[in-house]
Design a protein around this motif. Structure first.
Motif, PDB file in Angstrom:
ATOM      1  N   THR A 101       0.814  -1.224   0.000  1.00 32.85           N
ATOM      2  CA  THR A 101       0.000   0.000   0.000  1.00 32.85           C
ATOM      3  C   THR A 101       0.847   1.274   0.000  1.00 32.85           C
ATOM      4  O   THR A 101       0.300   2.377   0.025  1.00 32.85           O
ATOM      5  N   ILE A 102       2.165   1.142  -0.048  1.00 42.59           N
ATOM      6  CA  ILE A 102       3.040   2.313   0.068  1.00 42.59           C
ATOM      7  C   ILE A 102       2.845   3.298  -1.087  1.00 42.59           C
ATOM      8  O   ILE A 102       3.065   4.501  -0.937  1.00 42.59           O
ATOM      9  N   VAL A 103       2.391   2.813  -2.240  1.00 47.28           N
ATOM     10  CA  VAL A 103       2.180   3.707  -3.376  1.00 47.28           C
ATOM     11  C   VAL A 103       1.104   4.744  -3.066  1.00 47.28           C
ATOM     12  O   VAL A 103       1.102   5.847  -3.643  1.00 47.28           O
ATOM     13  N   TYR A 104       0.208   4.418  -2.136  1.00 42.20           N
ATOM     14  CA  TYR A 104      -0.837   5.377  -1.768  1.00 42.20           C
ATOM     15  C   TYR A 104      -0.269   6.603  -1.070  1.00 42.20           C
ATOM     16  O   TYR A 104      -0.942   7.646  -1.007  1.00 42.20           O
ATOM     17  N   GLU A 105       0.964   6.505  -0.544  1.00 36.51           N
ATOM     18  CA  GLU A 105       1.609   7.679   0.047  1.00 36.51           C
ATOM     19  C   GLU A 105       1.820   8.751  -1.021  1.00 36.51           C
ATOM     20  O   GLU A 105       1.689   9.945  -0.747  1.00 36.51           O
ATOM     21  N   TYR A 106       2.160   8.318  -2.225  1.00 37.35           N
ATOM     22  CA  TYR A 106       2.339   9.276  -3.317  1.00 37.35           C
ATOM     23  C   TYR A 106       1.006   9.888  -3.707  1.00 37.35           C
ATOM     24  O   TYR A 106       0.904  11.121  -3.900  1.00 37.35           O
TER      25      TYR A 106
ATOM     26  N   GLY B 210      -2.807  14.677  -3.275  1.00 35.60           N
ATOM     27  CA  GLY B 210      -4.100  15.222  -2.891  1.00 35.60           C
ATOM     28  C   GLY B 210      -5.294  14.360  -3.234  1.00 35.60           C
ATOM     29  O   GLY B 210      -6.434  14.853  -3.235  1.00 35.60           O
ATOM     30  N   ASP B 211      -5.073  13.067  -3.496  1.00 36.74           N
ATOM     31  CA  ASP B 211      -6.181  12.168  -3.803  1.00 36.74           C
ATOM     32  C   ASP B 211      -7.029  11.979  -2.544  1.00 36.74           C
ATOM     33  O   ASP B 211      -6.570  11.422  -1.553  1.00 36.74           O
ATOM     34  N   LYS B 212      -8.289  12.422  -2.597  1.00 37.51           N
ATOM     35  CA  LYS B 212      -9.174  12.374  -1.434  1.00 37.51           C
ATOM     36  C   LYS B 212      -9.683  10.968  -1.137  1.00 37.51           C
ATOM     37  O   LYS B 212     -10.317  10.744  -0.098  1.00 37.51           O
ATOM     38  N   ASN B 213      -9.437  10.028  -2.028  1.00 34.96           N
ATOM     39  CA  ASN B 213      -9.910   8.660  -1.812  1.00 34.96           C
ATOM     40  C   ASN B 213      -8.919   7.806  -1.023  1.00 34.96           C
ATOM     41  O   ASN B 213      -9.186   6.633  -0.778  1.00 34.96           O
ATOM     42  N   ILE B 214      -7.798   8.377  -0.657  1.00 34.67           N
ATOM     43  CA  ILE B 214      -6.812   7.644   0.138  1.00 34.67           C
ATOM     44  C   ILE B 214      -7.120   7.854   1.621  1.00 34.67           C
ATOM     45  O   ILE B 214      -7.179   8.976   2.105  1.00 34.67           O
ATOM     46  N   VAL B 215      -7.317   6.734   2.332  1.00 35.25           N
ATOM     47  CA  VAL B 215      -7.746   6.766   3.735  1.00 35.25           C
ATOM     48  C   VAL B 215      -6.781   5.924   4.572  1.00 35.25           C
ATOM     49  O   VAL B 215      -6.242   4.926   4.085  1.00 35.25           O
ATOM     50  N   LYS B 216      -6.571   6.321   5.829  1.00 36.99           N
ATOM     51  CA  LYS B 216      -5.731   5.530   6.733  1.00 36.99           C
ATOM     52  C   LYS B 216      -6.607   4.593   7.565  1.00 36.99           C
ATOM     53  O   LYS B 216      -7.592   5.024   8.167  1.00 36.99           O
ATOM     54  N   CYS B 217      -6.220   3.337   7.592  1.00 32.35           N
ATOM     55  CA  CYS B 217      -6.942   2.333   8.382  1.00 32.35           C
ATOM     56  C   CYS B 217      -6.715   2.593   9.872  1.00 32.35           C
ATOM     57  O   CYS B 217      -5.579   2.780  10.307  1.00 32.35           O
ATOM     58  N   GLN B 218      -7.785   2.586  10.648  1.00 32.67           N
ATOM     59  CA  GLN B 218      -7.680   2.848  12.087  1.00 32.67           C
ATOM     60  C   GLN B 218      -7.163   1.648  12.866  1.00 32.67           C
ATOM     61  O   GLN B 218      -6.872   1.752  14.053  1.00 32.67           O
ATOM     62  N   GLU B 219      -7.027   0.511  12.195  1.00 36.43           N
ATOM     63  CA  GLU B 219      -6.539  -0.692  12.860  1.00 36.43           C
ATOM     64  C   GLU B 219      -5.040  -0.899  12.621  1.00 36.43           C
ATOM     65  O   GLU B 219      -4.258  -1.041  13.558  1.00 36.43           O
ATOM     66  N   CYS B 220      -4.633  -0.926  11.352  1.00 39.59           N
ATOM     67  CA  CYS B 220      -3.230  -1.223  11.011  1.00 39.59           C
ATOM     68  C   CYS B 220      -2.419   0.015  10.641  1.00 39.59           C
ATOM     69  O   CYS B 220      -1.211  -0.060  10.477  1.00 39.59           O
TER      70      CYS B 220
ATOM     71  N   ASN C 227      -2.163   1.466   7.895  1.00 43.76           N
ATOM     72  CA  ASN C 227      -1.776   1.527   6.493  1.00 43.76           C
ATOM     73  C   ASN C 227      -2.824   2.293   5.696  1.00 43.76           C
ATOM     74  O   ASN C 227      -4.002   2.349   6.071  1.00 43.76           O
ATOM     75  N   LEU C 228      -2.385   2.872   4.574  1.00 45.36           N
ATOM     76  CA  LEU C 228      -3.309   3.588   3.707  1.00 45.36           C
ATOM     77  C   LEU C 228      -4.051   2.606   2.803  1.00 45.36           C
ATOM     78  O   LEU C 228      -3.534   1.544   2.466  1.00 45.36           O
ATOM     79  N   PHE C 229      -5.251   2.973   2.418  1.00 47.36           N
ATOM     80  CA  PHE C 229      -5.987   2.178   1.442  1.00 47.36           C
ATOM     81  C   PHE C 229      -6.869   3.090   0.605  1.00 47.36           C
ATOM     82  O   PHE C 229      -7.082   4.263   0.943  1.00 47.36           O
ATOM     83  N   TYR C 230      -7.357   2.550  -0.496  1.00 45.72           N
ATOM     84  CA  TYR C 230      -8.162   3.332  -1.440  1.00 45.72           C
ATOM     85  C   TYR C 230      -9.636   3.014  -1.223  1.00 45.72           C
ATOM     86  O   TYR C 230     -10.051   1.873  -1.320  1.00 45.72           O
ATOM     87  N   ARG C 231     -10.403   4.033  -0.903  1.00 45.02           N
ATOM     88  CA  ARG C 231     -11.836   3.799  -0.708  1.00 45.02           C
ATOM     89  C   ARG C 231     -12.544   3.811  -2.058  1.00 45.02           C
ATOM     90  O   ARG C 231     -12.238   4.612  -2.943  1.00 45.02           O
ATOM     91  N   LYS C 232     -13.520   2.919  -2.196  1.00 42.17           N
ATOM     92  CA  LYS C 232     -14.211   2.766  -3.468  1.00 42.17           C
ATOM     93  C   LYS C 232     -15.654   3.257  -3.409  1.00 42.17           C
ATOM     94  O   LYS C 232     -16.409   3.075  -4.365  1.00 42.17           O
TER      95      LYS C 232
ATOM     96  N   PRO D 128     -14.789   4.837   5.155  1.00 40.66           N
ATOM     97  CA  PRO D 128     -14.618   3.629   5.979  1.00 40.66           C
ATOM     98  C   PRO D 128     -13.516   3.810   7.014  1.00 40.66           C
ATOM     99  O   PRO D 128     -12.568   4.567   6.818  1.00 40.66           O
ATOM    100  N   LYS D 129     -13.653   3.064   8.135  1.00 41.49           N
ATOM    101  CA  LYS D 129     -12.651   3.122   9.193  1.00 41.49           C
ATOM    102  C   LYS D 129     -11.502   2.155   8.949  1.00 41.49           C
ATOM    103  O   LYS D 129     -10.381   2.391   9.395  1.00 41.49           O
ATOM    104  N   TYR D 130     -11.812   1.034   8.252  1.00 46.83           N
ATOM    105  CA  TYR D 130     -10.831  -0.043   8.167  1.00 46.83           C
ATOM    106  C   TYR D 130     -10.604  -0.469   6.718  1.00 46.83           C
ATOM    107  O   TYR D 130     -11.505  -0.395   5.878  1.00 46.83           O
ATOM    108  N   CYS D 131      -9.399  -0.961   6.454  1.00 44.20           N
ATOM    109  CA  CYS D 131      -9.106  -1.547   5.156  1.00 44.20           C
ATOM    110  C   CYS D 131      -9.783  -2.914   5.064  1.00 44.20           C
ATOM    111  O   CYS D 131     -10.293  -3.432   6.062  1.00 44.20           O
ATOM    112  N   ASN D 132      -9.778  -3.507   3.895  1.00 45.60           N
ATOM    113  CA  ASN D 132     -10.467  -4.786   3.700  1.00 45.60           C
ATOM    114  C   ASN D 132      -9.920  -5.879   4.613  1.00 45.60           C
ATOM    115  O   ASN D 132     -10.672  -6.686   5.165  1.00 45.60           O
TER     116      ASN D 132
END
Length: 260
Positions: free
Chosen positions: A206-211, A216-226, A228-233, A238-242
């Motif tokens: 998921t490190i590419v989501y840092e870029y 400024g991509d607003k669809n990139i979200v940080k998981c409250q559990e791990c 890590n960043l993830f892409y919301r669809k 959402p609070k958590y990644c898949n």
């Protein structure tokens, strides 16, 4: 897949569950030798500890079959040259580098350049920003979108991208005919302002989501559990990644059953 050395984590896995020695055995034994050596154990004591670990936890352990391998690990990784414990390091991606990547104005190519930069800086030795023979990993970690409509194999598409980046001056190829290495011409040394990142086996996918977050991509979200960043669809936040959503759900369900 690209593997990032994180020997303290391997040791922690063994402490938490010694039976994990059955997975990634070589790397865990090497890490175990190093940590025991730093704690002052002699070679004989290290061998006894390893044999105890393997006899109790390794499936179908044969001490005679493993003896030469274990002796080699102990002899090699107690030497000053090799006993350093490897762990992920922080790297600086400068704003100058990020802006150079952004100038290419093609998100697919930008993500490839970002991952190449992360890997080169993680493995950087002596200021030489080379990436060697891991093109499939690079494109996977970059979440590169292949064009199936062209009727061109993925391998040929990867090499086409690398040729394009070479022609644009971002990369240069090794002069050796048998070497698929590339040198990053847009990389700078560890100075200036930028973002601090650490590439690990947990966040590499998921490190590419840092870029994308930096862009400024607003669809990139940080998981409250791990974390890590993830892409919301979807539109909701959402609070958590898949991966973590199911873990949190199961944990909550178990707690609810216990409280009944």
């Amino acid at each position: 897949m690209l593997y990032i050395d994180d020997e303290p984590k391997l040791i922690q896995e063994l402490k938490d569950n010694p039976s994990t020695i059955n997975n990634n055995t070589k790397k865990k034994l090497i890490a175990y030798v190093k940590i025991l050596h730093t704690q002052g154990y002699t070679k004989e004591m290290i061998k006894n500890k390893i044999n105890d670990l393997m006899e109790c936890n390794y499936t179908m352990y044969d001490s005679l079959a493993w003896e030469n391998t274990i002796d080699f690990y102990i002899d090699r990784y107690t030497k000053d040259k090799y006993c350093h414990i490897k762990e992920p390091k922080e790297i600086l991606i400068t704003y100058e580098e990020l802006n150079k990547i952004k100038q290419i104005d093609n998100i697919n190519l930008e993500k490839v350049l970002f991952i190449l930069l992360i890997i080169a800086k993680t493995n950087n030795k002596g200021g030489n920003f080379w990436v060697n023979n891991i093109y499939t990993d690079v494109f996977t970690l970059a979440k590169y979108r292949y064009d199936s409509r062209k009727g061109i194999s993925r391998e040929n598409q990867r090499y086409s991208v690398l040729r394009t980046l070479c022609n644009l001056g971002y990369l240069s190829l090794s002069m050796k005919a048998t070497n698929d290495s590339v040198k990053l011409e847009y990389a700078t040394h560890e100075h200036g302002e930028g973002i601090i990142l650490t590439l690990t086996n947990d966040n590499k996918k998921t490190i590419v989501y840092e870029y994308m977050k930096w862009k400024g991509d607003k669809n990139i979200v940080k998981c409250q559990e791990c974390n890590n960043l993830f892409y919301r669809k979807s539109r909701r936040l959402p609070k958590y990644c898949n991966d973590c959503r199911e873990k949190v759900h199961n944990r909550t369900s178990n707690l609810n059953r216990k409280n009944k």
